[in-house]
Design an enzyme around this catalytic site. Structure first.
Site, PDB file in Angstrom:
ATOM      1  N   HIS A 307       0.846  -1.191   0.000  1.00 28.94           N
ATOM      2  CA  HIS A 307       0.000   0.000   0.000  1.00 28.94           C
ATOM      3  C   HIS A 307       0.877   1.235   0.000  1.00 28.94           C
ATOM      4  O   HIS A 307       1.938   1.263   0.636  1.00 28.94           O
ATOM      5  CB  HIS A 307      -0.918   0.008   1.235  1.00 28.94           C
ATOM      6  CG  HIS A 307      -2.051   0.976   1.148  1.00 28.94           C
ATOM      7  ND1 HIS A 307      -1.912   2.312   1.463  1.00 28.94           N
ATOM      8  CD2 HIS A 307      -3.350   0.809   0.773  1.00 28.94           C
ATOM      9  CE1 HIS A 307      -3.072   2.922   1.294  1.00 28.94           C
ATOM     10  NE2 HIS A 307      -3.956   2.043   0.872  1.00 28.94           N
ATOM     11  N   ASP A 367      -7.848  -4.118  -0.436  1.00 31.66           N
ATOM     12  CA  ASP A 367      -8.397  -4.349  -1.772  1.00 31.66           C
ATOM     13  C   ASP A 367      -8.357  -5.829  -2.159  1.00 31.66           C
ATOM     14  O   ASP A 367      -9.240  -6.321  -2.864  1.00 31.66           O
ATOM     15  CB  ASP A 367      -7.628  -3.530  -2.808  1.00 31.66           C
ATOM     16  CG  ASP A 367      -7.748  -2.036  -2.565  1.00 31.66           C
ATOM     17  OD1 ASP A 367      -8.886  -1.565  -2.407  1.00 31.66           O
ATOM     18  OD2 ASP A 367      -6.719  -1.356  -2.524  1.00 31.66           O
TER      19      ASP A 367
END
Length: 433
Positions: A307, A367
């Protein structure tokens, strides 16, 4: 004693003292507002990655330590103990509600969840296979044509009404987009169902069959909404604030946020996860795919891992991982498991055990798991970003509301470093070489 930083122009010897501002959490910030006036300069910061564009009391992220707070409350506590609507109330108002406040808020959301029949007719103008994000952005912007009497952004009651109306209607618009995509009839919101159950029902109900409400599926969807409710000054939230700084109405601002979220670099990450799993195709193909990922000369990437903000681990991923495993466990027990989910679980195992990924801190992020959950629920990949937008509406409107209520609000106007041609004179076309 107030802390300052001295900035000196070496060409002139002139200096200014810039105050250092400190928030509740996070790194100190240098106040450079006097830079242009006093030294005739301004800062160069592409993508604003080292610029604080606003003051905010809503959300705080510490990417190095894996911390996400909403109004000071850790996301882990909210995901475990709260509901999505309660998180919406918290983001909007700054405090958790009393039972009476929550009852009033919930009633208002339910009362405003139905769509004006004129708004429903908007959908008929879209191509049958239109992307649902196009429908969502268009219909949300179109809401501004129906509520003229309650769009005074400087009226607190109007601001609250706009916030409730957006949170209440967004699942209805999203569900209608989903059903339009599938050619199914519109399902009206039911006032006897909770927010997430109602959303689930509007998406999946069919008049010719029973639709039992799977508690595990509903809980997984609610956790996903909570985890995506707000995430500080990301691209779409910054867009909402920038649009709002022009005094645009909140429906237009949220539509701008939806348009930004539509970009694959922002809201399309969970869709990219499913595309990757489909590309791998079978568990036996994973080792070869992993080798491509490790090859410096190959552009193949492991989607849903790592991320930009969280440098250690994504706290949201830790929470949603449990919900994902519970849902997949139920599907596996019922015989509904799909090979794609087997691929996902094997990728997760490798990423958590392989030194290559551990050293680079490429852990599964939110995600990765949200994409798997939405796919397991039978939601097509085109709809993934739409559900992200439903969740993020609370954060968008809370950030917009905070900005409008800030006495220091000004219209956004980033500067630029001009690198084009110097001033030159126009040459008639006949004389140009």
């Amino acid at each position: 004693m107030n802390k300052t930083v001295t900035i000196t122009d070496n060409s002139t010897g002139k200096s200014i003292e810039c105050p250092i501002m400190e928030g509740t959490h996070g790194e100190p910030v240098i106040d450079t507002r006097a830079l242009s006036k006093e030294l005739g300069m301004f800062t160069f910061d592409p993508a604003f990655v080292t610029t604080a564009s606003c003051k905010s009391a809503i959300t705080f992220i510490d990417g190095d330590r894996g911390i996400l707070l909403h109004r000071g409350y850790p996301i882990e506590q909210l995901a475990e103990k709260s509901s999505y609507l309660e998180v919406c109330y918290l983001l909007l108002n700054g405090e958790l509600p009393t039972q009476q406040q929550m009852d009033t808020f919930t009633f208002s959301i339910r009362r405003l969840s139905i769509l004006h029949e004129g708004l429903l007719s908007f959908f008929n103008g879209f191509q049958h296979n239109a992307h649902p994000m196009a429908m969502l952005a268009g219909v949300v912007a179109g809401m501004s044509s129906y509520y003229h009497e309650e769009m005074d952004i400087y009226n607190p009651a109007h601001r609250d009404m706009c916030a409730i109306r957006l949170i209440g209607k967004m699942p209805t618009i999203a569900a209608k987009s989903f059903r339009y995509l599938l050619g199914r009839p519109y399902v009206y919101p039911q006032h006897n169902l909770g927010y997430v159950e109602n959303f689930f029902n509007m998406m999946f109900y069919l008049p010719n069959r029973e639709m039992p409400m799977n508690p595990t599926a509903v809980k997984a969807l609610e956790i996903m909404l909570i985890l995506h409710a707000d995430h500080e000054q990301n691209a779409s939230t910054s867009t909402v604030r920038l649009a709002g700084s022009s005094q645009a109405n909140p429906y237009a601002c949220v539509a701008a946020g939806i348009a930004t979220l539509w970009g694959p670099a922002h809201g399309g990450a969970n869709e990219a996860v499913i595309n990757m799993l489909q590309e791998i195709g079978d568990v036996k193909n994973i080792p070869a795919y992993i080798e491509l990922v490790k090859d410096k000369n190959n552009p193949t990437r492991l989607m849903g891992f790592g991320h930009r903000v969280y440098k250690n681990f994504d706290p949201r991923a830790t929470i949603i991982r449990t919900a994902c495993h519970q849902l997949l466990g139920e599907l596996d027990a019922s015989g509904e498991q799909q090979p794609m989910f087997e691929i996902a679980m094997e990728l997760e195992r490798i990423a958590l055990e392989d030194e290559y990924f551990i050293e680079r801190k490429l852990y599964p992020n939110v995600d990765f798991y949200s994409g798997i959950i939405l796919s397991a629920l039978g939601i097509p990949t085109k709809m993934f970003t739409v559900l992200f937008a439903v969740a993020r509406t609370a954060g968008w409107i809370a950030q917009w509301k905070e900005m409008i209520e800030d006495p220091d609000m000004k219209i956004g106007r980033p500067r630029q470093l001009y690198i084009g041609a110097a001033q030159r004179d126009y040459v008639p076309v006949a004389q140009r070489l």
